[in-house]
Design a protein around this motif. Structure first.
Motif, PDB file in Angstrom:
ATOM      1  N   GLU A  90       5.730   1.008  -8.482  1.00 46.40           N
ATOM      2  CA  GLU A  90       5.171  -0.294  -8.839  1.00 46.40           C
ATOM      3  C   GLU A  90       5.428  -1.293  -7.723  1.00 46.40           C
ATOM      4  O   GLU A  90       6.546  -1.399  -7.203  1.00 46.40           O
ATOM      5  CB  GLU A  90       5.794  -0.794 -10.144  1.00 46.40           C
ATOM      6  CG  GLU A  90       5.198  -2.109 -10.631  1.00 46.40           C
ATOM      7  CD  GLU A  90       5.818  -2.587 -11.934  1.00 46.40           C
ATOM      8  OE1 GLU A  90       5.492  -3.720 -12.356  1.00 46.40           O
ATOM      9  OE2 GLU A  90       6.620  -1.837 -12.513  1.00 46.40           O
ATOM     10  N   GLU A 140       2.225   1.799  -3.469  1.00 50.02           N
ATOM     11  CA  GLU A 140       1.177   2.314  -4.354  1.00 50.02           C
ATOM     12  C   GLU A 140       0.874   3.781  -4.090  1.00 50.02           C
ATOM     13  O   GLU A 140       0.673   4.565  -5.017  1.00 50.02           O
ATOM     14  CB  GLU A 140      -0.107   1.494  -4.174  1.00 50.02           C
ATOM     15  CG  GLU A 140      -0.305   0.448  -5.219  1.00 50.02           C
ATOM     16  CD  GLU A 140      -1.748  -0.046  -5.249  1.00 50.02           C
ATOM     17  OE1 GLU A 140      -2.091  -0.679  -6.253  1.00 50.02           O
ATOM     18  OE2 GLU A 140      -2.506   0.199  -4.303  1.00 50.02           O
ATOM     19  N   THR A 155       0.830  -1.201   0.000  1.00 52.12           N
ATOM     20  CA  THR A 155       0.000   0.000   0.000  1.00 52.12           C
ATOM     21  C   THR A 155       0.865   1.252   0.000  1.00 52.12           C
ATOM     22  O   THR A 155       0.577   2.226  -0.717  1.00 52.12           O
ATOM     23  CB  THR A 155      -0.925  -0.002   1.228  1.00 52.12           C
ATOM     24  OG1 THR A 155      -1.751  -1.167   1.196  1.00 52.12           O
ATOM     25  CG2 THR A 155      -1.815   1.228   1.243  1.00 52.12           C
ATOM     26  N   PRO A 178      -2.656  -5.332  -6.116  1.00 52.40           N
ATOM     27  CA  PRO A 178      -2.207  -4.035  -6.601  1.00 52.40           C
ATOM     28  C   PRO A 178      -3.140  -3.473  -7.665  1.00 52.40           C
ATOM     29  O   PRO A 178      -3.699  -4.211  -8.481  1.00 52.40           O
ATOM     30  CB  PRO A 178      -0.819  -4.328  -7.184  1.00 52.40           C
ATOM     31  CG  PRO A 178      -0.392  -5.605  -6.523  1.00 52.40           C
ATOM     32  CD  PRO A 178      -1.648  -6.377  -6.284  1.00 52.40           C
TER      33      PRO A 178
END
Length: 535
Positions: free
Chosen positions: A476, A471, A468, A532
Motif C-alpha cells: 500500500e 504498487e 510506483t 495510487p
C-alpha cells in the motif's frame, strides 16, 4: 622587522593554495574561527551554503566540472555529521573532495564531558567514509596530512578525504610546509598494451564501455572507436562522450538490448567503469552481461580485482586510449559497428517505454535550447529516464545522484558548485518537487553568487517513482505524497524569476531559452500527479 609567525589554520590555507585550490565552501563556526583567519587574508573565494550538506554537494559539483578537488570547511560535531552524506556520494562516484573540520580540544576527546558539538569519536566516524582522515595533534603533523589528503586526487581512484584540527591547536604557531608532491602517472605496461592491441585489431564485433573515468578522453575515445569500428556504450557518468556519433550508444547497460550488444561482442574494452549494479543491473535481476573477452582499464587496482578480466590494465583512461591508438594498425577487423550501434539505439529507446521516452524528449528540448550546458540532476523521473537513455552534447556535462550512493538533495547544491567551476557555462539543474525540498534554501547561495542556473522542478506532487515501486510489489502506498510548497511564492521570496510550464517540449524549450544567463531562476514543470490504484 621579522615576519609574523603563521598559525596552523593560516598554514593550512597556504597549503591549499599551493595545491591550486581557489574556492572553499563552508559555514563559519566557533570551532573553525582560526581557519577563517587564513581564508580572509588568502584571496580564496569563499562560498557560504545554507547547510553543511550543501557545502559538501557544492564541493562535489565543483570537482566534477573543474577536475580539481572541491574543498569544504565544516565545524566540529554536527558540521561533520551533516557533510558525511556528500562524502559518501563522492566516494561512490570517485569525486575528489577534501573536508576540513574542527574538533574539540584534545584533552576532552573521548571523555564524554558534554562539550559543545561533542562526538564520542569524530575521527573514527570520518574514517568510515573518507579515503584518508588525518588528525592534526601538533604543528608538524600538518604537512604530511596535506600530502596524504591530496595523494588520492592524483594517483588512483579519487574520493573524499578529511583533515580535522582541534580547537586548541588551530591557533598554534605553524612549522614550514614542504612543496607539494607532483605525482607522475605510471606508464602503461608495454606487454598489456600490445596484447590489448592484438585482441582488438582482430575483433570483428568489438564494443567499448565508457564510464565516468573516461569523461576527459572524448577525442581519443572517438578516434579509437572509429579505428575499431566499435559501438561505444556510455554509462550515466560517461554521457556526452559520443554525442550524435554513429557509433555512440547513450543507453544504460542494464537494458536488455544493450546487454545483447555487449554479449554479442567478441572483445569488450572497458574504460573507466566500475561495473556497478546501478549502471549494469539497475533492475536488480542478479544477471550480468556475459563477456567473451574483456580488456579492462581502470586507475584503481582494487577495482580491477573485483571483476576479473582477460587483460586487466591499471592506467588512466586518457593515457591508455592515446597509447593504444599509437600501436593499433590502421585497418582493424571490425566492419559492422555503425549497424550494431544504430540497432541498439533504436531498441533501447523502445525498451524504456512511452512515459520515459516523453521525458527523454523533454531533456532533448532543454539540451537543444541551451547547447553545451551542464545538466545536474537529483533523483527524479526525467533523470531516471535520462540515465536509461539520453545523449548529452558535452562530455562530463550530465551527472546526478540517482546512481551509486543516490543521495536526495544533491541536485541544487551540486549545480551551484558546477556553476562556480564554469562561470561562463549555462547550468540546468533538474530536481523533483520532493527532492527539491531537501535543499531548496541553497538556491539563496546562487542568488548571493549571482549564478546563471536554471532550476527545473519536475512537480508531480510526490515521490512517484517510489509510489510506483510500492504498487508494483503490492505494498500500500504510504508516505509518498508530501505537499510541495508554492514554488512561485518561494521564487518570489528568493527574488528570482519563476515560470510554470507543462511537459510539452516546445513550451519547456521556450522557457529555458528566455532570459538565459541573467542569474538564477525557477522553471516549474507541472507533471502528471501520481494517483495510487484503488480496488
Amino acid at each position: 622587522m621579522s615576519e609574523a609567525v603563521k598559525t596552523i589554520g593560516e598554514a593550512l590555507v597556504d597549503g591549499l593554495k599551493a595545491r591550486e585550490v581557489s574556492c572553499v565552501f563552508g559555514i563559519p563556526g566557533v570551532h573553525t574561527v582560526e581557519l577563517y583567519r587564513g581564508v580572509a587574508a588568502s584571496g580564496l573565494r569563499h562560498v557560504t551554503p545554507r547547510h553543511e550538506q550543501g557545502a559538501g554537494f557544492m564541493a562535489d559539483g565543483y570537482a566534477r566540472v573543474s577536475g580539481k578537488p572541491g574543498v569544504a570547511f565544516v565545524i566540529t560535531g554536527p558540521g561533520l555529521t551533516n557533510v558525511l552524506t556528500p562524502m559518501a556520494q563522492a566516494r561512490a562516484d570517485s569525486v575528489p573532495m577534501l573536508v576540513v573540520s574542527g574538533v574539540n580540544a584534545q584533552a576532552s576527546l573521548g571523555k564524554g564531558m558534554g562539550h559543545l558539538h561533542e562526538l564520542p569519536n569524530q575521527h573514527a566516524l570520518a574514517q568510515t567514509v573518507a579515503l584518508t582522515s588525518e588528525h592534526i595533534a601538533k604543528a608538524e603533523a600538518l604537512d604530511p596530512a596535506l600530502n596524504k589528503a591530496f595523494a588520492p586526487f592524483t594517483s588512483g581512484r579519487p574520493g573524499p578525504t578529511h583533515i580535522q584540527i582541534p580547537l586548541d591547536v588551530a591557533g598554534d604557531a605553524a612549522t614550514d610546509l614542504s612543496m607539494p608532491a607532483v605525482a607522475e602517472p605510471a606508464p602503461v605496461k608495454a606487454a598489456q598494451l600490445q596484447e590489448a592491441a592484438r585482441l582488438l585489431a582482430q575483433a570483428k564485433h568489438p564494443v567499448i564501455l565508457a564510464g565516468g573515468g573516461a569523461k576527459r578522453a572524448a577525442e581519443a575515445l572517438q578516434a579509437l572507436a572509429e579505428r575499431l569500428d566499435a559501438p561505444v556504450v556510455q554509462t550515466a557518468n560517461g554521457r556526452g562522450l559520443m554525442h550524435q556519433h554513429a557509433l555512440g550508444v547513450p543507453a544504460s547497460p542494464s537494458l536488455v538490448s544493450v546487454r545483447a550488444l555487449i554479449e554479442g561482442a567478441d572483445v569488450v574494452l572497458a574504460l573507466g567503469t566500475e561495473f556497478g549494479p546501478t549502471d549494469y543491473d539497475m533492475y536488480a535481476t542478479g544477471e550480468w552481461p556475459q563477456i567473451q573477452q574483456l580488456i579492462r582499464v581502470d586507475i584503481c587496482d582494487q577495482q580491477l580485482s573485483r571483476h576479473p578480466a582477460l587483460v586487466p590494465v591499471q592506467a588512466d583512461a586518457v593515457a591508455f586510449a592515446t597509447d593504444l591508438l599509437a600501436v593499433l594498425p590502421a585497418d582493424c577487423a571490425g566492419t559492422d559497428g555503425e549497424i550494431r550501434a544504430a540497432e541498439t539505439r533504436a531498441a533501447a529507446l523502445q525498451e524504456i517505454g512511452a512515459d520515459y521516452r516523453g521525458q527523454v524528449a523533454v531533456l532533448g528540448a532543454m539540451r537543444d535550447a541551451v547547447p553545451g550546458s551542464l545538466m545536474v540532476g537529483d533523483s527524479t523521473q526525467p533523470i531516471y529516464a535520462g540515465n536509461l537513455y539520453y545523449d548529452h552534447d558535452r562530455p562530463g556535462g550530465w551527472f546526478n545522484a540517482a546512481t551509486g550512493y543516490g543521495a536526495l538533495g544533491y541536485g541544487i547544491p551540486a549545480a551551484i558548485g558546477a556553476a562556480i567551476a564554469a562561470p561562463d557555462t549555462p547550468v540546468i539543474c533538474i530536481v523533483g518537487d520532493g527532492g527539491a525540498q531537501f535543499s531548496l534554501p541553497e538556491i539563496m547561495t546562487a542568488v548571493d553568487e549571482n549564478l546563471s542556473i536554471t532550476f527545473v522542478i519536475w512537480n508531480n506532487q510526490g515521490y512517484r517513482e517510489i509510489a510506483t515501486s510500492m504498487e508494483d510489489v503490492g505494498v500500500e502506498v504510504i508516505g509518498c505524497d508530501p505537499t510541495p510548497p508554492s514554488f512561485a511564492g518561494t521564487a518570489q521570496s528568493f527574488g528570482i524569476p519563476h515560470v510554470t510550464v507543462t511537459t510539452d517540449p516546445a513550451e519547456i524549450s521556450a522557457a529555458i531559452t528566455k532570459n538565459q544567463g541573467q542569474g538564477p531562476r525557477i522553471v516549474e514543470i507541472t507533471a502528471p500527479v501520481f494517483a495510487p490504484a484503488k480496488d
